[in-house]
Design an enzyme around this catalytic site. Structure first.
Site, short mmCIF file in Angstrom:
data_model
loop_
_atom_site.label_atom_id
_atom_site.label_comp_id
_atom_site.label_asym_id
_atom_site.label_seq_id
_atom_site.Cartn_x
_atom_site.Cartn_y
_atom_site.Cartn_z
N HIS A 81 0.76 4.01 -2.77
CA HIS A 81 0.56 5.39 -2.33
C HIS A 81 1.50 6.34 -3.05
O HIS A 81 1.08 7.38 -3.59
CB HIS A 81 0.79 5.45 -0.81
CG HIS A 81 0.66 6.82 -0.21
ND1 HIS A 81 -0.42 7.17 0.58
CD2 HIS A 81 1.48 7.91 -0.23
CE1 HIS A 81 -0.26 8.43 0.98
NE2 HIS A 81 0.89 8.89 0.51
N ASP A 111 -6.77 -4.69 3.55
CA ASP A 111 -7.50 -4.03 4.64
C ASP A 111 -7.55 -2.54 4.31
O ASP A 111 -7.16 -2.13 3.23
CB ASP A 111 -6.83 -4.29 5.99
CG ASP A 111 -5.34 -3.96 5.99
OD1 ASP A 111 -4.97 -2.91 5.43
OD2 ASP A 111 -4.55 -4.73 6.56
N HIS A 155 0.85 9.41 -5.95
CA HIS A 155 1.27 10.81 -5.89
C HIS A 155 1.76 11.27 -7.27
O HIS A 155 1.52 12.40 -7.69
CB HIS A 155 2.39 11.00 -4.87
CG HIS A 155 1.90 11.22 -3.47
ND1 HIS A 155 0.94 12.17 -3.15
CD2 HIS A 155 2.26 10.64 -2.29
CE1 HIS A 155 0.71 12.15 -1.84
NE2 HIS A 155 1.50 11.23 -1.30
N ASP A 177 2.14 20.51 9.16
CA ASP A 177 1.95 19.50 8.11
C ASP A 177 1.21 20.07 6.90
O ASP A 177 0.26 19.47 6.41
CB ASP A 177 1.22 18.28 8.69
CG ASP A 177 1.17 17.10 7.73
OD1 ASP A 177 2.10 16.96 6.90
OD2 ASP A 177 0.20 16.32 7.81
N ASP A 222 0.82 -1.21 0.00
CA ASP A 222 0.00 0.00 0.00
C ASP A 222 0.86 1.26 0.00
O ASP A 222 0.46 2.29 -0.56
CB ASP A 222 -0.99 0.01 1.17
CG ASP A 222 -0.34 -0.12 2.54
OD1 ASP A 222 0.88 -0.35 2.62
OD2 ASP A 222 -1.06 -0.01 3.55
N TYR A 261 -0.17 21.18 -2.59
CA TYR A 261 0.06 20.34 -1.42
C TYR A 261 -0.07 21.13 -0.12
O TYR A 261 0.89 21.34 0.62
CB TYR A 261 1.43 19.67 -1.52
CG TYR A 261 1.58 18.48 -0.60
CD1 TYR A 261 0.87 17.31 -0.84
CD2 TYR A 261 2.40 18.54 0.52
CE1 TYR A 261 1.00 16.22 0.00
CE2 TYR A 261 2.54 17.46 1.36
CZ TYR A 261 1.82 16.30 1.10
OH TYR A 261 1.95 15.22 1.94
N GLU A 318 0.34 -0.78 7.59
CA GLU A 318 0.25 -1.70 8.73
C GLU A 318 1.23 -2.87 8.62
O GLU A 318 1.67 -3.41 9.64
CB GLU A 318 -1.18 -2.22 8.87
CG GLU A 318 -1.60 -3.31 7.89
CD GLU A 318 -1.78 -2.81 6.46
OE1 GLU A 318 -1.94 -3.66 5.57
OE2 GLU A 318 -1.76 -1.59 6.24
N GLU A 365 -3.19 13.57 -0.50
CA GLU A 365 -2.82 12.44 0.36
C GLU A 365 -3.89 11.36 0.34
O GLU A 365 -3.58 10.16 0.34
CB GLU A 365 -2.58 12.93 1.79
CG GLU A 365 -1.24 13.57 2.02
CD GLU A 365 -0.08 12.60 1.78
OE1 GLU A 365 -0.24 11.39 2.02
OE2 GLU A 365 0.98 13.06 1.34
N GLU A 395 -4.03 -3.22 -2.63
CA GLU A 395 -3.96 -4.42 -1.79
C GLU A 395 -5.11 -5.37 -2.11
O GLU A 395 -4.91 -6.58 -2.21
CB GLU A 395 -4.03 -4.04 -0.31
CG GLU A 395 -2.76 -3.46 0.27
CD GLU A 395 -2.82 -3.35 1.77
OE1 GLU A 395 -1.74 -3.20 2.39
OE2 GLU A 395 -3.92 -3.41 2.35
#
Length: 213
Positions: free
Chosen positions: A64, A114, A68, A155, A60, A79, A119, A88, A99
């Site tokens: 990810h 999931d 982007h 952030d 994942d 951003y 994770e 994001e 997944e």
């Protein structure tokens, strides 16, 4: 494996849809607990061995970062603030959908699909490991409804936290049901009551991912 979904489901010819050569670099820096797209390639840290393992080892996460790149070549969302949160979120959405795609095709026998982010490389004891929980963003302190939007200068305007709002909208569209914050006010940190009368009919992964793509 991550790229197969982009080709098979979305009919893209690489990140820019024009055959861009995809480059990935691993072993970035030392004890680096992150990965990133820098505008030209994907880069992965090896983790610190205490909190995270190698970031290149999470399907994942790879999806990810690839996404982007797709976002940059399609919408190029600024951003920061709301557009940054969408940036994001789209990466979380497609990364985790990959997944499920891999599991359906038997492409990643070591992984289980999931709605958690990173994770598989997390070493932090947690009921729901990883960076974010898309089915219940509040589990990681993130908002799950726009009424909880976080206004902050940190952030880039809270892009990794506020991504929980569209992240959760996606999982509700896939699976159906109500917003997670509507289970009980105060339960698990949930405080909002907005739109709790709305029950979303699930449309399944294949339709939902096309809508968000």
């Amino acid at each position: 494996q991550a790229w197969v979904q982009h080709v098979d489901r979305f009919r893209r010819n690489s990140l820019d849809d024009a055959g861009l050569q995809m480059v990935s670099s691993a072993h970035f820096s030392r004890n680096f607990n992150n990965a990133f797209w820098n505008g030209t390639q994907m880069t992965y840290g090896d983790g610190d061995g205490r909190n995270f393992l190698e970031f290149s080892g999470a399907l994942d996460v790879v999806g990810h970062e690839l996404t982007h790149g797709v976002t940059e070549f399609t919408s190029n969302l600024i951003y920061e603030n709301e557009s940054g949160a969408l940036n994001e979120s789209f990466s979380d959405i497609i990364g985790n959908s990959i997944e499920h795609f891999a599991a359906t095709g038997g492409l990643d026998p070591a992984g289980a699909p999931d709605w958690l982010v990173a994770e598989d490389i997390s070493l932090i004891p947690d009921a729901e490991p990883g960076f974010r929980n898309m089915t219940d963003p509040r589990e990681d302190g993130d908002p799950d409804h726009y009424s909880e939007f976080i206004v902050t200068t940190a952030d880039n305007g809270g892009v990794h936290s506020n991504s929980g709002i569209p992240n959760h909208a996606y999982t509700v569209l896939v699976n159906g049901g109500r917003n997670a914050g509507c289970d009980a006010v105060g339960s698990g940190g949930h405080m909002h009551t907005a739109d709790c009368d709305i029950v979303v009919p699930g449309v399944g992964l294949n339709i939902a991912q096309q809508v968000f793509y």
